[in-house]
Design a protein around this motif. Structure first.
Motif, PDB file in Angstrom:
ATOM      1  N   GLU A   6      -2.809  -2.876   5.278  1.00  0.00           N
ATOM      2  CA  GLU A   6      -2.655  -1.551   5.871  1.00  0.00           C
ATOM      3  C   GLU A   6      -1.405  -0.871   5.324  1.00  0.00           C
ATOM      4  N   GLU A   7      -0.349  -1.661   5.236  1.00  0.00           N
ATOM      5  CA  GLU A   7       0.896  -1.100   4.708  1.00  0.00           C
ATOM      6  C   GLU A   7       0.715  -0.722   3.244  1.00  0.00           C
ATOM      7  N   LEU A   8       0.006  -1.574   2.501  1.00  0.00           N
ATOM      8  CA  LEU A   8      -0.240  -1.272   1.099  1.00  0.00           C
ATOM      9  C   LEU A   8      -1.101  -0.027   0.971  1.00  0.00           C
ATOM     10  N   GLY A   9      -2.089   0.149   1.817  1.00  0.00           N
ATOM     11  CA  GLY A   9      -2.938   1.341   1.806  1.00  0.00           C
ATOM     12  C   GLY A   9      -2.130   2.577   2.191  1.00  0.00           C
ATOM     13  N   MET A  10      -1.269   2.377   3.186  1.00  0.00           N
ATOM     14  CA  MET A  10      -0.424   3.487   3.603  1.00  0.00           C
ATOM     15  C   MET A  10       0.552   3.876   2.479  1.00  0.00           C
TER      16      MET A  10
END
Length: 144
Positions: A6-10
């Motif tokens: 999720e952090e990588l996508g964000m």
């Protein structure tokens, strides 16, 4: 582990947002600031030029005023000389005319003969202001 995805996508969305939206905006703002600075320099240069031109115009106007005043003074001086000369000439002409008339009167009197002068003197004595009274008084004494 879902957090890192999720952090990588964000992070990818933020990176995409920064590269596609924010950076072009910042570039436009920087370009506008550069254009503004360039225009401010140009305007400052133009203001300096206008200030120099205004100073030159003031100086030229002052010089022109002085020139006009000097020319006016010279013109008045020349006109005064002309007027003085004209009136002096006119006065001389009038005096000459008076002298000619006076000379003509003397010449006329000198042309009379002695007999004419005596007759003229007697007539003048009787026709003058006191001469008439004296003539009347003489006639009264004569008839008494």
């Amino acid at each position: 582990m879902t957090q890192p995805k999720e952090e990588l996508g964000m992070l990818e969305r933020h990176d995409e947002l920064i590269h596609h939206d924010i950076i072009p905006r910042l570039e436009k703002v920087e370009k506008a600031q550069m254009d503004f600075s360039t225009q401010a320099e140009v305007i400052t240069g133009q203001v300096k030029e206008v200030t120099v031109q205004v100073a030159e115009i003031k100086s030229s106007q002052t010089n022109l005023e002085l020139t006009v005043m000097k020319d006016g003074q010279e013109t008045r001086s020349i006109l005064n000389k002309f007027v003085d000369h004209y009136f002096a000439t006119d006065k001389e002409r009038l005096q000459t005319e008076r002298d000619v008339i006076h000379v003509d009167e003397r010449i006329t009197l000198k042309r009379f003969s002695t007999r004419e002068k005596i007759v003229l003197g007697v007539v003048g004595a009787f026709a003058g202001s006191g001469g008439i009274l004296a003539g009347i008084a003489a006639l009264i004494q004569f008839f008494k």
